[in-house]
Design a protein around this motif. Sequence first.
Motif, short mmCIF file in Angstrom:
data_model
loop_
_atom_site.label_atom_id
_atom_site.label_comp_id
_atom_site.label_asym_id
_atom_site.label_seq_id
_atom_site.Cartn_x
_atom_site.Cartn_y
_atom_site.Cartn_z
N GLN A 168 0.95 -1.35 0.05
CA GLN A 168 0.03 -0.13 0.07
C GLN A 168 0.77 1.41 0.00
O GLN A 168 0.56 2.01 -0.85
N PHE A 169 1.77 1.35 0.73
CA PHE A 169 2.78 2.57 0.92
C PHE A 169 3.55 2.51 -0.48
O PHE A 169 3.72 3.59 -0.92
N SER A 220 -6.54 11.12 -2.31
CA SER A 220 -6.26 10.32 -0.96
C SER A 220 -7.54 9.69 -0.29
O SER A 220 -8.33 9.07 -1.17
N SER A 221 -7.76 9.83 0.90
CA SER A 221 -8.92 9.09 1.26
C SER A 221 -9.52 9.78 2.88
O SER A 221 -8.41 10.40 3.22
N THR A 222 -10.64 9.64 3.16
CA THR A 222 -10.84 9.94 4.53
C THR A 222 -10.25 9.13 5.50
O THR A 222 -9.86 9.31 6.82
N GLY A 223 -9.66 7.94 4.88
CA GLY A 223 -8.68 6.97 5.98
C GLY A 223 -7.40 7.53 6.22
O GLY A 223 -6.75 7.18 7.17
N HIS A 224 -6.96 8.84 5.76
CA HIS A 224 -5.82 9.41 6.15
C HIS A 224 -5.85 9.90 7.74
O HIS A 224 -4.98 9.96 8.32
N ARG A 225 -7.23 9.83 8.11
CA ARG A 225 -7.55 10.39 9.48
C ARG A 225 -7.06 9.37 10.53
O ARG A 225 -6.90 10.02 11.66
N PHE A 226 -7.00 8.29 10.37
CA PHE A 226 -6.37 7.34 11.10
C PHE A 226 -4.98 6.97 10.83
O PHE A 226 -4.35 5.71 11.33
N GLY A 227 -4.38 7.47 9.96
CA GLY A 227 -2.86 7.21 9.38
C GLY A 227 -1.89 7.96 10.38
O GLY A 227 -2.16 8.88 10.99
N GLU A 228 -0.66 7.48 10.43
CA GLU A 228 0.29 7.95 11.14
C GLU A 228 1.76 7.48 10.32
O GLU A 228 1.72 6.05 9.96
N ILE A 229 2.69 8.36 10.08
CA ILE A 229 3.72 8.05 9.38
C ILE A 229 4.95 7.77 10.36
O ILE A 229 5.18 8.29 11.18
N GLY A 277 -3.97 3.60 6.22
CA GLY A 277 -4.12 5.16 6.64
C GLY A 277 -2.96 5.89 6.43
O GLY A 277 -2.90 6.99 6.08
N GLN A 278 -1.69 5.08 6.72
CA GLN A 278 -0.44 5.79 6.55
C GLN A 278 -0.14 6.19 4.97
O GLN A 278 0.12 7.40 4.82
N SER A 279 -0.57 5.19 3.96
CA SER A 279 -0.41 5.69 2.66
C SER A 279 -1.11 6.79 2.31
O SER A 279 -0.95 7.61 1.49
N LYS A 280 -2.48 6.85 2.62
CA LYS A 280 -3.17 8.06 2.31
C LYS A 280 -2.82 9.24 3.19
O LYS A 280 -3.25 10.52 2.47
N ALA A 300 -7.75 15.06 -3.46
CA ALA A 300 -9.24 14.81 -3.48
C ALA A 300 -9.41 13.40 -2.86
O ALA A 300 -8.62 12.46 -2.82
N HIS A 301 -10.65 13.20 -2.27
CA HIS A 301 -11.09 11.92 -1.93
C HIS A 301 -12.62 11.58 -2.36
O HIS A 301 -13.28 12.49 -2.28
N PRO A 302 -12.77 10.42 -2.70
CA PRO A 302 -14.15 10.30 -3.37
C PRO A 302 -15.23 9.92 -2.38
O PRO A 302 -16.28 9.95 -2.98
N GLY A 303 -14.89 9.94 -1.21
CA GLY A 303 -15.97 9.49 -0.09
C GLY A 303 -16.33 8.11 -0.22
O GLY A 303 -15.47 7.23 -0.31
N TYR A 304 -17.58 7.67 -0.19
CA TYR A 304 -17.71 6.02 -0.47
C TYR A 304 -18.36 5.75 -1.57
O TYR A 304 -19.49 6.37 -2.03
#
Length: 301
Positions: A110-111, A137-146, A165-168, A194-198
């Motif tokens: 994914q990364f 990107s994605s709303t999944g970035h919200r639980f991402g951590e580098i 989440g890290q990749s987004k 941008a993110h597409p939503g669902y």
Amino acid sequence: MTTWSTSDIPDMSGRTAIVTGANSGIGRGAARALAAKGAHVVLAVRDTRKGEAAAAAISGDTEVRRLDLASLASVREFAAGWDGELHLLINNAGVMVPPFSRTADGFELQFGTNHLGHFALTNLLLPHLTGRVVTVSSTGHRFGEIDFDDLNWNTRPYKAWRAYGQSKLANLLFTAELQRRLTEAGSPVLATAAHPGYAATNLQFQSGRRLLDVVSRIGNRLVAQDEDGGALPTLYAATAAVPGNSFAGPGGFMEQRGAPKLVGRTDAATDAAVARRLWDVSEELTGVRFPLAGFERSFAA
């Protein structure tokens, strides 16, 4: 309330766009909309057979070229074969929560695909670009951590959603640092995200876990918008009058569906120091550097 739609896309005649992962999903939706507005659209896909099938169903000027973002050799080959002006690059292709695996270069899939592949592609194509780079990107970035100590999950137990989440998150940090560098270099090119939503696409069915795939199918049927609706934020980020480092997403129901607008992001996605460090690490991992003259590397802490 925004009512932006594909009818607001300006005439794209005489312009060339590359859309990665355009054989299905929101990439195909974006390619279809841009071609309908007169653009020459290059479908950059891993499977050219599927790409040709998608292109055949699109009305307009299209072309299919092979690109495997999980292989830096493929990325370099694709970029080396580009010899014309490029007005728009849409970094759309991606994978979501697959079983643990690695790219051809040994990166966590994914990364390596979602971030590093597009990082290398963008920098290699920048000398040809005159318009915009849009990274999905994605709303999944919200639980991402580098996690700079283990970006590629070499030592810690693999967590598919955390890796996603890290990749987004990396996609948004890349966009921010790319725009900073473009501005400093005096380039007119804009970097947006941008993110597409669902959106109902086949991206949800790569998990290798039957229960999760069944839940995704139910969600797609009951909640998700179709691929054309999911492509709207990408198209908005690509063609609307927005500033660099903008982030577009759906404007309705918790940013999951609806007409696109500019949306917020987490504090982690605006951390300039982390963005610069991630860029430097990405250069080291890919061997690809920012190519534009006039940019002076900053070593500020």
